[in-house]
Design a protein around this motif. Sequence first.
Motif, mmCIF file in Angstrom:
data_model
loop_
_atom_site.group_PDB
_atom_site.id
_atom_site.type_symbol
_atom_site.label_atom_id
_atom_site.label_comp_id
_atom_site.label_asym_id
_atom_site.label_seq_id
_atom_site.Cartn_x
_atom_site.Cartn_y
_atom_site.Cartn_z
ATOM 1 N N PHE A 52 -3.296 7.792 -0.214
ATOM 2 C CA PHE A 52 -3.925 7.904 1.107
ATOM 3 C C PHE A 52 -5.445 7.881 0.976
ATOM 4 O O PHE A 52 -6.145 7.254 1.773
ATOM 5 N N ILE A 77 -0.303 7.070 4.751
ATOM 6 C CA ILE A 77 -0.718 5.662 4.605
ATOM 7 C C ILE A 77 -0.128 4.824 5.745
ATOM 8 O O ILE A 77 -0.812 4.021 6.378
ATOM 9 N N VAL A 113 -6.517 4.317 0.529
ATOM 10 C CA VAL A 113 -6.349 3.541 1.773
ATOM 11 C C VAL A 113 -7.405 3.955 2.792
ATOM 12 O O VAL A 113 -7.972 3.110 3.496
ATOM 13 N N SER A 144 -0.277 2.524 -3.422
ATOM 14 C CA SER A 144 -1.621 3.110 -3.253
ATOM 15 C C SER A 144 -1.520 4.602 -2.966
ATOM 16 O O SER A 144 -0.452 5.205 -3.027
ATOM 17 N N LEU A 202 0.842 -1.211 0.000
ATOM 18 C CA LEU A 202 0.000 0.000 0.000
ATOM 19 C C LEU A 202 0.870 1.251 0.000
ATOM 20 O O LEU A 202 0.611 2.213 -0.715
#
Length: 430
Positions: free
Chosen positions: A87, A226, A90, A85, A81
């Motif tokens: 924030f 994250i 997530v 990814s 993540l």
Amino acid sequence: MDNATPMDNATLTVQDQTLELPLTKGTENEVAIGIKALRPSTGVITMDPGFANTGSCESAITFIDGEKGILRYRGYPIEDLAEKSTFSEVAYLLIYGELPTADELESFRRQLRRHSLLHEDMKKFFEGYPPSAPPMSVLSTIVASLAAYYPVANTDDDVNLNIIRLIAKLNTIAAFAYKKSVGQPYVYPCNDHSYAGDFLHMMFAVPAERYDIDPLLTKTLDMLLILHADHEQNCSTSTVRMVGSSGADLFSSISAGIQALSGPLHGGANQAVIEMLEQIENDGRNIAKYVELAKDRDSDFRLMGFGHRVYKNFDPRARVIKQKASEVLDQLGVDDPLLDIARELERIALEDEFFVERRLYPNVDFYSGIIYRAMGIPTNMFTVMFALGRLPGWIAQWLEMKKDPATRIYRPRQIYTGSTERAYEVIGER
Ligand code: SDX
């Protein structure tokens, strides 16, 4: 959320009674003894200061294996993540339980942008604070005051709207708290930016000067948010659940969580680490002296950013942040002596029997402050950055607690050790 699987009972003998207590197992094979029947059957309670061995709930949000240094949000490894990814994605995953489709993510982001403004009257709250006001206290108070502007939510849609409002506005509240502390005009949110980019914009843009958001800083801040987003039943999350268990609204529960996070043993450690490293640098970089101080039971000095209740191995977040710290400082051309001191402190401590025996490793706070410094974020705002990241986790845990039929108001018991009954006699003239 799957329920824990029932297993064979545990047998407990207490004084002259034998009790069969239910055992349950989670999806990662963690096992718990259900002690609901203990006090009603025997009058005896358990005692577990700091709840180090006590589960407060079943949860499907975050899994930590402290022995193996594993951290996953809804099953996804934190390393993946943090690298791939964003924030916002997530936050959506933690709160709603699944990764969003592209449309769902765009809608979520659009809602966050739409609700990032504060009611103009709320600026009066900031005016009342002296510039020296601790930013975490300002954050907690302003969050609590959101309940004055947004009525207590009764339907799922109302609750969800308040969730959006809170995530969107915390960014602005944090930046406004900083601007107030340095006497600069507030910079309003701008919908062209990402969540992390808009925070940097609101923090560092000043009138009459062009401010270009650095994509490296935006990506780095997004990754740090994250890495801080959730961490199962830590002190501040348990506080959010406890306050929410009384029926208190979301804003009040999160306001309490912010205060719990501010403590130097918890989220306040990232600020304490930098203060410790500066102290070591100012004391001639005498690292060995401070390692010895940390081992001395008579001294209250601790290696801040070291040790963890759950991780008895490397905190996987610390591993990612340590790597990022080197990369970001190199890319920014920042040569921070505190990074060298931190690395040397870690090396010495991890070779020292005291730390090895107690399985004390760097935690999430040990290197994060080095990056915040390089980004120009002042030390007294470091724990605010932790709160910004942790907000989606707090919200997800609060929601799960609210929806869990097993939730009861938190009300632990005690063992009384005070005076036994004694007759009251008037001592002096009344
Ligand atoms: C966070 O819970 C979470 O998940 C929190 C968190 C999250 O994401 O929400 O991960 C965020 O809070 C990280 C931790 C940040 N705090 C610090 O870095 C402060 C310094 N660390 C410590 O104060 C301590 O390690 C705690 C608070 C983190 C954990 O405390 P515990 O589990 O209660 O451990 P302890 O205090 O009982 O310590 C066990 C032993 C003791 O020695 P002995 O009594 O066995 O001789 O280890 C020693 C302690 O003295 N010890 C340390 C130490 N941490 C523990 N000695 C020196 N320096 C340290 N940092």
